[in-house]
Design an enzyme around this catalytic site. Sequence first.
Site, PDB file in Angstrom:
ATOM      1  N   ARG A   1      -2.709  -9.582   6.387  1.00 34.84           N
ATOM      2  CA  ARG A   1      -3.111  -9.937   5.012  1.00 34.84           C
ATOM      3  C   ARG A   1      -2.022  -9.455   4.064  1.00 34.84           C
ATOM      4  NH1 ARG A   1      -5.481  -7.511   0.693  1.00 34.84           N
ATOM      5  NH2 ARG A   1      -7.053  -8.660  -0.478  1.00 34.84           N
TER       6      ARG A   1
ATOM      7  N   LYS B   1       0.818  -1.216   0.000  1.00 36.06           N
ATOM      8  CA  LYS B   1       0.000   0.000   0.000  1.00 36.06           C
ATOM      9  C   LYS B   1       0.854   1.270   0.000  1.00 36.06           C
ATOM     10  CE  LYS B   1      -4.187  -2.150   1.576  1.00 36.06           C
ATOM     11  NZ  LYS B   1      -5.171  -2.390   2.622  1.00 36.06           N
TER      12      LYS B   1
END
Length: 269
Positions: free
Chosen positions: A248, A208
């Site tokens: 995750r 991210k």
Amino acid sequence: MTLVMGVVNVTPDSFSDGGRYASHEAAVAHGRALRLDGADLLDIGGESTRPGATRVTADEEQARIVPVIETLAAEGATISVDTMNAATAVAAVAAGARVVNDVSGGLADPDMMSAVAATEADVVLQHWRGHSADMYRTAVYDDIVGEVVGELGERVAAARAAGIPDHRIVVDPGFGFGKTPEQNWQVVRGLAQLVTSGHRVLIGTSRKRMLVVAASGAGIELTGEDRFDLATAVTSVLAAQAGVWAVRVHDVAATRLALAVRTAWEGEG
Ligand code: PMM
């Protein structure tokens, strides 16, 4: 022990006749590879939630992921389904999924909570303030940690009201969802508050933009998947340190190695 959830995206790269079959085979092969790398769970999704992504219909989503879930669940994998659609969640659980990972925390589909309640699946309730097209418009906070924790508390209350018991509920602060990269790092400061709230916590930092911001703080340009995955693995260690239940990630091997080093550093006890 912090669990590792490996990401399996089932997105056909072709609309030719071979497209569906090819994407199914590729997703199954990827899921198998992640299990060999040591994934505890596989998170299978058929709809991208990235900013600006176009939505797919529930029928298309199910056509993509249900056969993949059936195959991998039959091989003994613990499957989580990444969906905002109640109908897809139900179909995925029928195919063998044991966790419903709803990035909208039950907000996108009014039937989600009752649908999950009627199964035995766990549910991940992620903090969310709207579909990806609105992602940054909603990124306005006075007290970001308080608001994220508070809004997650409302989702937990809705889950309970629908009949989902606490032990089946996992919460996730939703890095990148309705938050700028800088705001994600502010939420990190509130992780302890979330961990002590009593529910299991899952986080997803993998690849991210918040990692780009962290790197640029040290004058480093984050380019290339390997470097993203190294930065992600570092966050996995810090998440484990903070008492997070699961991370995750795309690169399961890197996170497993990082967590193994942490375990050696800390000692088993
Ligand atoms: N992030 C993405 C998708 N699903 N689910 C949970 N619970 N938490 C997350 O942070 C999360 C998620 C977006 O990442 P991807 O597009 O790389 O899969």
